[in-house]
Design a protein around this motif. Structure first.
Motif, PDB file in Angstrom:
ATOM      1  N   ASN A 417      33.283  -8.473   2.729  1.00  0.00           N
ATOM      2  CA  ASN A 417      32.481  -7.509   3.469  1.00  0.00           C
ATOM      3  C   ASN A 417      32.583  -7.839   4.959  1.00  0.00           C
ATOM      4  OD1 ASN A 417      30.618  -5.549   4.198  1.00  0.00           O
ATOM      5  ND2 ASN A 417      28.850  -6.849   3.745  1.00  0.00           N
ATOM      6  N   PRO A 418      33.743  -7.552   5.593  1.00  0.00           N
ATOM      7  CA  PRO A 418      33.959  -7.961   6.988  1.00  0.00           C
ATOM      8  C   PRO A 418      32.839  -7.468   7.892  1.00  0.00           C
ATOM      9  CG  PRO A 418      35.993  -7.133   6.024  1.00  0.00           C
ATOM     10  CD  PRO A 418      34.899  -6.827   5.045  1.00  0.00           C
ATOM     11  N   PRO A 419      32.284  -8.357   8.719  1.00  0.00           N
ATOM     12  CA  PRO A 419      31.179  -7.943   9.594  1.00  0.00           C
ATOM     13  C   PRO A 419      31.648  -7.016  10.700  1.00  0.00           C
ATOM     14  CG  PRO A 419      31.853 -10.202  10.083  1.00  0.00           C
ATOM     15  CD  PRO A 419      32.605  -9.794   8.864  1.00  0.00           C
ATOM     16  N   GLN A 420      30.789  -6.084  11.088  1.00  0.00           N
ATOM     17  CA  GLN A 420      31.055  -5.224  12.238  1.00  0.00           C
ATOM     18  C   GLN A 420      30.722  -5.999  13.509  1.00  0.00           C
ATOM     19  OE1 GLN A 420      28.560  -1.816  11.541  1.00  0.00           O
ATOM     20  NE2 GLN A 420      30.124  -0.781  10.309  1.00  0.00           N
ATOM     21  N   THR A 421      31.463  -5.764  14.564  1.00  0.00           N
ATOM     22  CA  THR A 421      31.183  -6.427  15.839  1.00  0.00           C
ATOM     23  C   THR A 421      30.918  -5.386  16.915  1.00  0.00           C
ATOM     24  OG1 THR A 421      33.543  -6.532  16.414  1.00  0.00           O
ATOM     25  CG2 THR A 421      32.613  -8.415  15.245  1.00  0.00           C
ATOM     26  N   TRP A 422      30.275  -5.807  17.978  1.00  0.00           N
ATOM     27  CA  TRP A 422      29.985  -4.910  19.092  1.00  0.00           C
ATOM     28  C   TRP A 422      30.111  -5.682  20.405  1.00  0.00           C
ATOM     29  CZ3 TRP A 422      25.122  -5.305  21.947  1.00  0.00           C
ATOM     30  CH2 TRP A 422      24.278  -6.316  21.476  1.00  0.00           C
ATOM     31  N   ASP A 423      30.408  -4.947  21.484  1.00  0.00           N
ATOM     32  CA  ASP A 423      30.549  -5.559  22.797  1.00  0.00           C
ATOM     33  C   ASP A 423      29.149  -5.846  23.335  1.00  0.00           C
ATOM     34  OD1 ASP A 423      30.952  -6.292  25.426  1.00  0.00           O
ATOM     35  OD2 ASP A 423      32.524  -4.814  25.787  1.00  0.00           O
ATOM     36  N   ALA A 424      28.782  -7.119  23.319  1.00  0.00           N
ATOM     37  CA  ALA A 424      27.435  -7.538  23.714  1.00  0.00           C
ATOM     38  C   ALA A 424      27.423  -8.177  25.094  1.00  0.00           C
ATOM     39  CB  ALA A 424      26.880  -8.515  22.672  1.00  0.00           C
ATOM     40  N   THR A 425      28.455  -7.931  25.887  1.00  0.00           N
ATOM     41  CA  THR A 425      28.533  -8.576  27.202  1.00  0.00           C
ATOM     42  C   THR A 425      27.335  -8.209  28.074  1.00  0.00           C
ATOM     43  OG1 THR A 425      30.953  -8.435  27.065  1.00  0.00           O
ATOM     44  CG2 THR A 425      30.002  -8.960  29.210  1.00  0.00           C
TER      45      THR A 425
END
Length: 629
Positions: A417-425
């Motif tokens: 279940n590959p995790p979703q990522t987001w640009d948290a800069t």
């Protein structure tokens, strides 16, 4: 029912002129019931049996014990096994006696006359293996006793205990360096399941085994599924894991505090889950009773601190759960390795949250240890956090820590279940700005709760009293929820962009904060996944059937459960753990083979000569009874 006379497998195999390899294979088959060696077992056995020293790094369940048991049977004399846990020696000896090996132990639980009887057996050459703790072995009296006996080898089990910077240092192990000088002609084999390259080097030097041949197996345990999920209501999450995937299975649940151990065990018991507590604060007789009950029962769960588990040979532990973050990957790997020693599918599960990070940092910084020790502890924790927060394969991350490369396993949670990522800069910059502004403009440092309140513009008595609403960072983070901010803080702590200091875990910029604030680096964070429900699929198993039998057809499962019931009755009668009769894996093999004769039964992996003679007819009767039913 009458049974054939017992077979003295060892003495029979010592006769003849067969080569060492052929004789080792004969012992493997006739005594232990296996047809072939795994990995480098054959090479290790040949090295030690021929009189050479060996350092062996092999994962739990990889067959380390055979690497010294078989050489001890091949060589003249008695093999001396150094084991750190007195409480388990009786079971280790009973397991050897069950397959026809002459074994005993010397420790403080024996009366004087009992110890003297064991010593006489040793001097008379009547023992194949003798277990003792390191503190007894280094006593001058013990050394003098061993110098009067004919010794086959020294086996130093759990050899990582000699490393002062490892996860389980035992000062008593340091004295074992004397073996090289006191017994120069006796081969030594040092074994461990958990050693980084640094620990490997240190144990080699401290045990004076620089001239030994080194065998480093893959640390991979493909039958274990590694899963780490966000900590929400950890006990409820644990209950879902047990009821959905491991109902009726044996398991171990690790907690950091004694109080948590006791309350969790009681909480499970109140919900109909058989569970017992184990920690160093319990009376010795209670700990011993709980350990014996765990070893002898099917489907019992032990809730424990890390004081429990080393040396436990129970092969059918189907899951290991952590309700608190372990202090190091070495400790985590050793603890999770107690699942699935029989090679059948098992689960390593952990619930992990922001509080774990803060409490571990606080524990390290608040201790009175040396700065070197604290640096080492921080390094261990950073590696553990990196494992928890990785968006890549957990198995790859684990093996890389031990200096081994691998490809994605396809069986851990991040693969399935590959995790979703987001640009948290931008979010990271806002969070760091809030921490910095609170410090510079108000001279205040706060933990995560107040920092999140400032980001969300949420008024409280503390905010109003400190005029936080006048700060330029007030309410700049309303695009994220409180849960999302806490998830971000946890991951930024793991990456060194934030740090938690002091008794209250106040947030300060970490060593990696500068490049983020200057927009020189982007920050990709993972979206927290909801706690998983039955990740393996299939839901609850009918009738609480063991996971060991899940690959069997319905009719085969009935035979498996019939054999399990027979095994339980035999174990109770003999007062030994059920796995000492036959392991779950062997019972599965029996069901799949469907033997029609004792001779056919003898072809099943794990059925040695002594057990075949002792149990063969009864096994066939149990199988036929289940078919008739």
């Amino acid at each position: 029912m009458s049974t054939p006379p017992p077979v003295d497998a060892v003495s029979a195999l010592r006769e003849g002129d067969a080569g060492r390899t052929e004789e080792a294979l004969a012992i493997l088959s006739r005594v232990f019931g296996y047809d072939s060696f795994r990995g480098e077992q054959a090479a290790i056995i040949d090295q030690v049996a021929s009189g050479g020293d060996a350092v062996v790094l092999m994962p739990t369940g990889g067959g380390k014990s055979l690497c010294y048991q078989i050489p001890a049977l091949l060589r003249e004399g008695t093999g001396i096994v150094v084991s750190p846990l007195i409480a388990l020696m009786a079971d280790q000896v009973a397991a050897l006696e069950a397959v026809g090996i002459r074994a005993a132990y010397l420790n403080s639980t024996l009366e004087m006359h009992e110890a003297q009887a064991v010593e006489q057996q040793l001097l008379a050459g009547e023992l194949d293996l003798l277990y003792m703790a390191p503190e007894r072995l280094v006593l001058p009296r013990t050394v003098q006793l061993l110098q009067r006996a004919q010794l086959a080898l020294f086996a130093i089990d759990e050899a990582h205990c000699v490393s002062q910077w490892g996860h389980d240092f035992r000062p008593d192990y340091l004295g074992l360096s004397m073996l090289a000088d006191a017994f120069p002609g006796v081969p030594r084999i040092a074994l461990t399941a958990t050693a980084t390259e640094a620990t490997h080097r240190e144990l080699t030097e401290r045990l004076q085994m620089q001239q030994a041949r080194h065998f480093v197996s893959s640390f991979d345990r493909p039958n274990i599924q590694y899963r780490i999920e966000p900590k929400a209501s950890p006990r409820e999450q644990l209950l879902r894991l047990i009821t959905a995937e491991h109902e009726g299975d044996s398991g171990i649940v690790y907690c950091l505090s004694r109080k948590s151990v006791e309350t969790t065990a009681q909480w499970l018991a109140d919900r109909g889950i058989p569970a017992l507590p184990y920690h160093a604060g319990l009376p010795p007789e209670v700990r011993q009773d709980h350990q014996e009950r765990f070893l002898r029962a099917d489907g019992l769960i032990m809730v424990a601190t890390i004081a429990f588990g080393m040396g436990i040979d129970k092969p059918d532990v189907r899951f290991v759960a952590h309700l608190d973050l372990p202090k190091s990957i070495e400790g985590y790997y050793q603890e999770t390795g107690r699942a699935g020693r029989d090679g059948l599918p098992s689960t390593a599960w952990m619930a992990y949250g922001l509080g774990d990070v803060v409490s571990q940092r606080k524990f390290i910084e608040g201790g009175e240890s040396s700065e070197q020790f604290k640096r080492n502890a921080r390094s261990h924790l950073d590696a553990m956090l990196a494992l928890c927060e990785t968006v890549d394969c957990r198995r790859v991350q684990l093996l890389r820590y031990f200096g081994q490369d691998s490809s994605p396993c396809g069986n851990c949670d991040t693969c399935l279940n590959p995790p979703q990522t987001w640009d948290a800069t931008v979010a990271a910059q806002k969070l760091l700005s809030a921490v910095i502004r609170l410090d510079r403009e108000r001279g205040q440092r706060f933990g995560s709760g107040q920092v999140v309140d400032v980001l969300l513009g949420r008024e409280s008595e503390r905010s109003l009293a400190s005029r936080h609403h006048e700060l330029s960072v007030w309410g700049i983070g309303e695009e994220l929820s409180e849960k999302e901010w806490r998830t971000a803080i946890r991951q930024l702590l793991a990456r060194g962009i934030l740090e938690a200091e002091g008794d209250y875990g106040v947030l300060v910029p970490g060593p990696q904060a500068g490049p983020v604030l200057r927009s020189e680096e982007t920050v990709q964070l993972a979206v927290d996944r909801a706690p998983q429900r039955g990740a393996r699929g299939g839901g609850r198993r009918a009738g609480g059937a063991s996971r060991a039998a899940e690959t069997l057809e319905p009719a085969q499962r009935e035979r498996f459960e019939a054999l399990r019931a027979w095994r339980t009755s035999v174990a109770k009668e003999k007062q030994i753990p059920p796995y000492m009769v036959f392991s779950d894996a062997t019972l599965v093999g029996i069901v799949e083979t469907a033997p029609q004769s004792v001779q056919q039964l003898g072809t099943v992996s794990g059925v040695g000569a002594k057990k075949l003679a002792e149990y063969g007819e009864d096994v066939l009767e149990a199988l036929s009874g289940s078919d008739a039913g």
